[in-house]
Design a protein around this motif. Structure first.
Motif, PDB file in Angstrom:
ATOM      1  N   THR A  60       0.838  -1.195   0.000  1.00  0.00           N
ATOM      2  CA  THR A  60       0.000   0.000   0.000  1.00  0.00           C
ATOM      3  C   THR A  60       0.877   1.252   0.000  1.00  0.00           C
ATOM      4  O   THR A  60       1.940   1.284   0.608  1.00  0.00           O
ATOM      5  CB  THR A  60      -0.947   0.020   1.217  1.00  0.00           C
ATOM      6  OG1 THR A  60      -0.184  -0.145   2.416  1.00  0.00           O
ATOM      7  CG2 THR A  60      -1.978  -1.088   1.113  1.00  0.00           C
ATOM      8  N   VAL A  94       0.656   1.264 -13.800  1.00  0.00           N
ATOM      9  CA  VAL A  94       1.823   0.645 -13.185  1.00  0.00           C
ATOM     10  C   VAL A  94       2.706   1.787 -12.683  1.00  0.00           C
ATOM     11  O   VAL A  94       3.144   2.631 -13.465  1.00  0.00           O
ATOM     12  CB  VAL A  94       2.598  -0.253 -14.168  1.00  0.00           C
ATOM     13  CG1 VAL A  94       3.889  -0.760 -13.529  1.00  0.00           C
ATOM     14  CG2 VAL A  94       1.734  -1.424 -14.613  1.00  0.00           C
ATOM     15  N   LEU A 106       4.934  -1.606  -9.470  1.00  0.00           N
ATOM     16  CA  LEU A 106       3.733  -1.924  -8.695  1.00  0.00           C
ATOM     17  C   LEU A 106       2.502  -1.727  -9.570  1.00  0.00           C
ATOM     18  O   LEU A 106       2.283  -0.615 -10.084  1.00  0.00           O
ATOM     19  CB  LEU A 106       3.635  -1.013  -7.466  1.00  0.00           C
ATOM     20  CG  LEU A 106       4.825  -1.011  -6.509  1.00  0.00           C
ATOM     21  CD1 LEU A 106       4.674   0.113  -5.490  1.00  0.00           C
ATOM     22  CD2 LEU A 106       4.941  -2.363  -5.820  1.00  0.00           C
ATOM     23  N   GLN A 107       1.694  -2.755  -9.738  1.00  0.00           N
ATOM     24  CA  GLN A 107       0.426  -2.638 -10.457  1.00  0.00           C
ATOM     25  C   GLN A 107      -0.602  -2.094  -9.474  1.00  0.00           C
ATOM     26  O   GLN A 107      -0.894  -2.729  -8.460  1.00  0.00           O
ATOM     27  CB  GLN A 107      -0.039  -3.997 -10.988  1.00  0.00           C
ATOM     28  CG  GLN A 107      -1.418  -3.971 -11.621  1.00  0.00           C
ATOM     29  CD  GLN A 107      -1.462  -3.157 -12.898  1.00  0.00           C
ATOM     30  OE1 GLN A 107      -0.743  -3.455 -13.833  1.00  0.00           O
ATOM     31  NE2 GLN A 107      -2.311  -2.149 -12.940  1.00  0.00           N
ATOM     32  N   VAL A 108      -1.131  -0.915  -9.759  1.00  0.00           N
ATOM     33  CA  VAL A 108      -2.101  -0.291  -8.868  1.00  0.00           C
ATOM     34  C   VAL A 108      -3.460  -0.922  -9.130  1.00  0.00           C
ATOM     35  O   VAL A 108      -4.036  -0.765 -10.207  1.00  0.00           O
ATOM     36  CB  VAL A 108      -2.151   1.238  -9.064  1.00  0.00           C
ATOM     37  CG1 VAL A 108      -3.142   1.864  -8.095  1.00  0.00           C
ATOM     38  CG2 VAL A 108      -0.759   1.842  -8.898  1.00  0.00           C
ATOM     39  N   ARG A 109      -3.978  -1.643  -8.152  1.00  0.00           N
ATOM     40  CA  ARG A 109      -5.231  -2.388  -8.301  1.00  0.00           C
ATOM     41  C   ARG A 109      -6.466  -1.575  -7.934  1.00  0.00           C
ATOM     42  O   ARG A 109      -7.454  -1.581  -8.634  1.00  0.00           O
ATOM     43  CB  ARG A 109      -5.199  -3.660  -7.448  1.00  0.00           C
ATOM     44  CG  ARG A 109      -4.121  -4.625  -7.826  1.00  0.00           C
ATOM     45  CD  ARG A 109      -4.444  -5.270  -9.133  1.00  0.00           C
ATOM     46  NE  ARG A 109      -3.421  -6.270  -9.455  1.00  0.00           N
ATOM     47  CZ  ARG A 109      -3.281  -6.816 -10.616  1.00  0.00           C
ATOM     48  NH1 ARG A 109      -4.060  -6.487 -11.608  1.00  0.00           N
ATOM     49  NH2 ARG A 109      -2.343  -7.700 -10.820  1.00  0.00           N
ATOM     50  N   CYS A 138      -1.573  -2.210  -4.159  1.00  0.00           N
ATOM     51  CA  CYS A 138      -0.807  -2.621  -5.334  1.00  0.00           C
ATOM     52  C   CYS A 138      -0.332  -4.065  -5.250  1.00  0.00           C
ATOM     53  O   CYS A 138      -0.111  -4.590  -4.161  1.00  0.00           O
ATOM     54  CB  CYS A 138       0.430  -1.738  -5.469  1.00  0.00           C
ATOM     55  SG  CYS A 138       0.116   0.029  -5.453  1.00  0.00           S
ATOM     56  N   THR A 139      -0.129  -4.634  -6.426  1.00  0.00           N
ATOM     57  CA  THR A 139       0.532  -5.926  -6.569  1.00  0.00           C
ATOM     58  C   THR A 139       1.944  -5.666  -7.079  1.00  0.00           C
ATOM     59  O   THR A 139       2.109  -5.017  -8.118  1.00  0.00           O
ATOM     60  CB  THR A 139      -0.206  -6.809  -7.595  1.00  0.00           C
ATOM     61  OG1 THR A 139      -1.547  -6.982  -7.179  1.00  0.00           O
ATOM     62  CG2 THR A 139       0.479  -8.158  -7.742  1.00  0.00           C
TER      63      THR A 139
END
Length: 156
Positions: A60, A94, A106-109, A138-139
């Motif tokens: 986060t 991203v 980081l992929q912002v979900r 994020c992932t």
């Protein structure tokens, strides 16, 4: 210039039970000078690391500009506090951060919505004031290390 202001890797949940009862004590050493991030797993040593239910949101990020003076990661329970990056506008993007040890993508979900605990830990009215400004979940797409200080940012 954008910067990483604080980093948190906490092995324990502090916000359990009812907000009126107050948070559990902070584990020693949860605010750190650097974090090691692992793709698809999260932050080593953090309570959400490698937890299947949290893998798509294990890291986060919140902007310092969203918080009142004196508030930080210990109060909002996010992992990365940045200054100079409008993170709340990045859902679907991203976010790549490089603090000197190589880029971490980081992929912002989704948004990290605030909860009633914010009125206890940050101050009265914080829950309402942080709506839409509570940070992002994020992932991690790549392994890497993030450190306090200046950071290079790219957004795709």
């Amino acid at each position: 210039m954008p910067e990483i202001v604080q980093l948190l890797a906490s092995p324990a949940h502090r916000f359990t039970g009812r907000p009126a009862d107050g948070p559990a004590p902070a584990p020693p050493g949860e605010l750190v000078g650097h974090v090691r991030i692992r793709a698809g797993l999260g932050i080593e040593g953090d309570r959400y690391f490698a937890r299947p239910a949290h893998r798509d949101a294990s890291v986060t990020v919140i902007a310092a500009e969203s918080l009142p003076p004196g508030a930080g990661l210990a109060e909002v329970r996010r992992n990365i506090l940045v200054r100079g990056i409008a993170v709340d506008d990045l859902v679907g993007a991203v976010l790549t951060l490089d603090s000197g040890d190589g880029p971490v993508a980081l992929q912002v979900r989704r948004r990290a919505n605030p909860c009633a605990w914010m009125d206890v830990t940050v101050g009265p009215g914080a829950w309402r004031n942080l709506r839409g400004r509570g940070g992002i979940r994020c992932t991690p797409l790549t392994d890497g290390t993030l450190r306090l200080g200046a950071v290079t940012v790219s957004i795709d």
